[in-house]
Design an enzyme around this catalytic site. Structure first.
Site, PDB file in Angstrom:
ATOM      1  CG  HIS A 273      -0.102   0.192   2.520  1.00 12.34           C
ATOM      2  ND1 HIS A 273       0.590  -0.838   3.104  1.00 12.34           N
ATOM      3  CD2 HIS A 273       0.129   1.277   3.308  1.00 12.34           C
ATOM      4  CE1 HIS A 273       1.206  -0.408   4.190  1.00 12.34           C
ATOM      5  NE2 HIS A 273       0.954   0.885   4.347  1.00 12.34           N
ATOM      6  CG  ASP A 275       1.748   4.982   4.756  1.00  9.14           C
ATOM      7  OD1 ASP A 275       1.170   3.890   4.601  1.00  9.14           O
ATOM      8  OD2 ASP A 275       2.811   5.099   5.406  1.00  9.14           O
ATOM      9  CG  HIS A 330       5.181   1.081   2.740  1.00 10.33           C
ATOM     10  ND1 HIS A 330       4.658   2.233   2.175  1.00 10.33           N
ATOM     11  CD2 HIS A 330       4.593   0.975   3.953  1.00 10.33           C
ATOM     12  CE1 HIS A 330       3.805   2.791   3.012  1.00 10.33           C
ATOM     13  NE2 HIS A 330       3.744   2.036   4.104  1.00 10.33           N
ATOM     14  NE  ARG A 340       8.214  -4.401  10.846  1.00  3.83           N
ATOM     15  CZ  ARG A 340       9.252  -3.628  10.538  1.00  3.83           C
ATOM     16  NH1 ARG A 340      10.482  -4.077  10.685  1.00  3.83           N
ATOM     17  NH2 ARG A 340       9.060  -2.395  10.093  1.00  3.83           N
TER      18      ARG A 340
HETATM   19  C1  LIG Z   1      -7.390  -1.155   4.198  1.00  7.76           C
HETATM   20  C2  LIG Z   1      -7.242   0.012   4.745  1.00  7.76           C
HETATM   21  C3  LIG Z   1      -6.484   0.235   6.010  1.00  7.76           C
HETATM   22  C4  LIG Z   1      -6.234   1.727   5.945  1.00  7.76           C
HETATM   23  C5  LIG Z   1      -7.567   2.215   5.407  1.00  7.76           C
HETATM   24  C6  LIG Z   1      -7.727   1.319   4.209  1.00  7.76           C
HETATM   25  O1  LIG Z   1      -9.051   1.247   3.750  1.00  7.76           O
HETATM   26  C7  LIG Z   1      -6.788   1.827   3.105  1.00  7.76           C
HETATM   27  C8  LIG Z   1      -5.619   2.664   3.688  1.00  7.76           C
HETATM   28  C9  LIG Z   1      -5.065   2.015   4.966  1.00  7.76           C
HETATM   29  C10 LIG Z   1      -4.088   2.905   5.726  1.00  7.76           C
HETATM   30  C11 LIG Z   1      -2.602   2.670   5.370  1.00  7.76           C
HETATM   31  C12 LIG Z   1      -1.747   3.642   6.171  1.00  7.76           C
HETATM   32  C13 LIG Z   1      -2.159   3.708   7.644  1.00  7.76           C
HETATM   33  O2  LIG Z   1      -1.730   2.542   8.307  1.00  7.76           O
HETATM   34  C14 LIG Z   1      -3.694   3.853   7.793  1.00  7.76           C
HETATM   35  C15 LIG Z   1      -4.080   4.146   9.239  1.00  7.76           C
HETATM   36  C16 LIG Z   1      -4.196   4.885   6.843  1.00  7.76           C
HETATM   37  O3  LIG Z   1      -4.393   6.067   7.056  1.00  7.76           O
HETATM   38  O4  LIG Z   1      -4.448   4.309   5.629  1.00  7.76           O
HETATM   39  C17 LIG Z   1      -4.328   2.610   7.188  1.00  7.76           C
HETATM   40  C18 LIG Z   1      -5.851   2.456   7.253  1.00  7.76           C
HETATM   41  C19 LIG Z   1      -6.312   1.662   8.478  1.00  7.76           C
HETATM   42  O5  LIG Z   1      -5.593   0.805   8.999  1.00  7.76           O
HETATM   43  O6  LIG Z   1      -7.465   1.879   8.886  1.00  7.76           O
HETATM   44  O1  LIG Z   2       4.489  -2.051  10.568  1.00  7.66           O
HETATM   45  C1  LIG Z   2       5.263  -1.632   9.722  1.00  7.66           C
HETATM   46  O2  LIG Z   2       6.460  -1.864   9.786  1.00  7.66           O
HETATM   47  C2  LIG Z   2       4.729  -0.803   8.566  1.00  7.66           C
HETATM   48  C3  LIG Z   2       3.230  -0.768   8.555  1.00  7.66           C
HETATM   49  C4  LIG Z   2       2.644   0.231   7.633  1.00  7.66           C
HETATM   50  O3  LIG Z   2       3.130   0.436   6.552  1.00  7.66           O
HETATM   51  C5  LIG Z   2       1.450   0.977   8.050  1.00  7.66           C
HETATM   52  O4  LIG Z   2       0.971   0.762   9.191  1.00  7.66           O
HETATM   53  O5  LIG Z   2       0.964   1.800   7.250  1.00  7.66           O
HETATM   54 FE   LIG Z   3       2.198   2.114   5.557  1.00  5.32          FE
END
Ligand SMILES: C=C1C[C@]23C[C@@]1(O)CC[C@H]2[C@@]12CC[C@H](O)[C@@](C)(C(=O)O1)[C@H]2[C@@H]3C(=O)O
Ligand SMILES: O=C(O)CCC(=O)C(=O)O
Ligand SMILES: [Fe+2]
Length: 404
Positions: A273, A275, A330, A340
């Site tokens: 994904h 961020d 990543h 981890r």
């Molecule tokens: C599958 C998902 C988890 C996420 C929200 C989403 O629908 C798509 C983006 C995901 C992500 C990735 C980065 C961060 O960890 C996070 C908090 C964010 O802002 O976008 C997570 C979301 C999540 O875990 O709720």
């Molecule tokens: O846990 C990690 O090392 C990375 C996880 C990550 O990419 C995320 O939480 O968006």
């Molecule tokens: Fe991430």
């Protein structure tokens, strides 16, 4: 489509209680629908169950059990394996923040990789260690206690399910809201039995120091890009309404994976994904697992370093720099023997902030690659997407529509 989504939501409501070989769910009329509409759970047996564990005694009529998903379910698809090029090894840029000349390297790293490691960062070690030990204690506590802080909506404790749209990984996590809400106690943190205030305090100390370092980095970047004001990025994180989040991910060891590792199999900890925010700042223990996608299309494993921070450009910074900085893809692969633990600060803008390429950065004839959107709009769309989706896709300006 609609019924499928509805089913997934219902499934999410019944976050499973794992106990040895089975996942337990509260008995409920909706269950048969929930199971049949979930693509991700392998249903081998459904039966009435009496569960007597160390902590719980449950009436036969109140629980059903399903077999837990087989480990194969978490394997990475073979075409997406890591392919480190040993002939021309790529190394991750290391930025020494004590050196003023790091500005240039910072910009280069954001352009070439969207990812870099920071040393000499001034974040006190005691803050890092204190929070890490509290987090480890939490993740090692009984599942029944951890679940009091869940399910994540999106904040709270989560286990294997990521987001609300069917993503999963070999990971447990705590997702915390950092948005300032006066007189609002963090409901997730209240489950920290002995002393919730202590945990809150450890988070505050850590996040304050990490945010300071992050803002310094953002200001160095703005300087080097010769932007009108050096706080153009940092002010978004410093705003009282900044919509930043903090996440602690715990990837438990998976001994069952050992036999499969011989055949090169890898387990998804956190699927690929980007961020969505402006910038993400990660600190992990010394267990490897993080991988970034290189321009060559190969995944590169990032050597862990518990004394440093790893920083990645988020989608919003990619937009603000009109694609100069890259929001890097990543993922995390889990380990068969070692756990981890990672702690990530996601610096986000206020919800009503307009995100668009910065005019002071654009050449006179440069076309904007993205449509303007508010962070609220982008966040909403991101949280409705799957992890690996190209979230910026629908905000891109179609090449053919760009006139001048
Ligand atoms: C599958 C998902 C988890 C996420 C929200 C989403 O629908 C798509 C983006 C995901 C992500 C990735 C980065 C961060 O960890 C996070 C908090 C964010 O802002 O976008 C997570 C979301 C999540 O875990 O709720
Ligand atoms: O846990 C990690 O090392 C990375 C996880 C990550 O990419 C995320 O939480 O968006
Ligand atoms: Fe991430």
């Amino acid at each position: 489509m609609m019924s499928d989504l509805a089913g997934q939501r219902r499934w999410h409501k019944y976050t499973p209680i794992e106990d040895g070989g089975s996942w337990f769910l509260p008995n409920n009329n909706h269950l048969s629908h929930t199971f049949s509409s979930s693509k991700h759970i392998n249903i081998l047996h459904i039966h009435t169950y009496i569960l007597i564990s160390k902590t719980t005694l449950i009436q036969p009529s109140t629980m059903v059990a399903i077999s837990k998903p087989p480990i194969e379910h978490f394997f990475l698809k073979p075409c997406k394996q890591t392919n480190n090029n040993h002939h021309h090894p790529t190394s991750i840029p290391i930025i020494d923040l004590s050196k003023p000349e790091s500005k240039h390297q910072l910009v280069k790293a954001c352009q070439d990789f969207g990812f870099f490691k920071v040393i000499n960062h001034q974040v006190p070690l005691q803050f890092i260690n204190k929070l890490e030990s509290k987090a480890i204690k939490f993740f090692n506590s009984p599942l029944s206690l951890k679940q009091k802080a869940g399910p994540p909506d999106p904040f709270g404790y989560g286990n294997k399910h990521l987001g609300q749209n069917g993503d999963f990984g070999w990971v447990e996590y705590l997702l915390l809201n950092l948005k300032h809400e006066p007189n609002h106690k963090n409901p997730t943190i209240s489950v920290f039995e002995d002393n919730p205030e202590e945990f809150q305090c450890a988070v505050n100390d850590y996040v304050t120091a990490v945010k300071k370092m992050t803002c310094e980095i953002l200001e160095l970047l703005a300087d080097e890009l010769k932007l009108q004001s050096r706080n153009v990025f940092s002010k978004l994180l410093l705003d009282e309404q900044s919509d930043s989040v903090f996440r602690v991910n715990y990837y438990p060891p998976c001994p069952e994976l050992q036999e499969h590792e011989l055949t090169g199999k890898k387990l998804i900890g956190f699927g690929e994904h980007t961020d969505p925010q402006i910038i993400s700042v990660l600190r992990s223990n010394n267990t490897s697992g993080l991988e970034i996608l290189l321009k060559t299309g190969c995944w590169m494993s990032v050597p862990p370093d518990s004394t440093s921070f790893f920083i990645n450009v988020g989608d919003s910074l990619q937009v603000m720099t009109n694609g100069r900085f890259k929001s890097v893809k990543h993922r995390v692969v889990a380990n068969s023997l070692k756990s981890r633990l990672s702690m990530i600060y996601f610096g986000g803008p206020p919800l009503n902030e307009k995100i668009a390429p910065l005019p002071s950065l654009m050449e006179s004839d440069e076309a904007s690659l993205y449509k303007e959107f508010t962070w609220f709009e982008y966040k909403k769309s991101a949280f409705n997407s799957r992890l690996s989706d190209n979230r910026l896709g629908s905000f891109e300006n179609n090449q053919h529509n760009v006139s001048s």
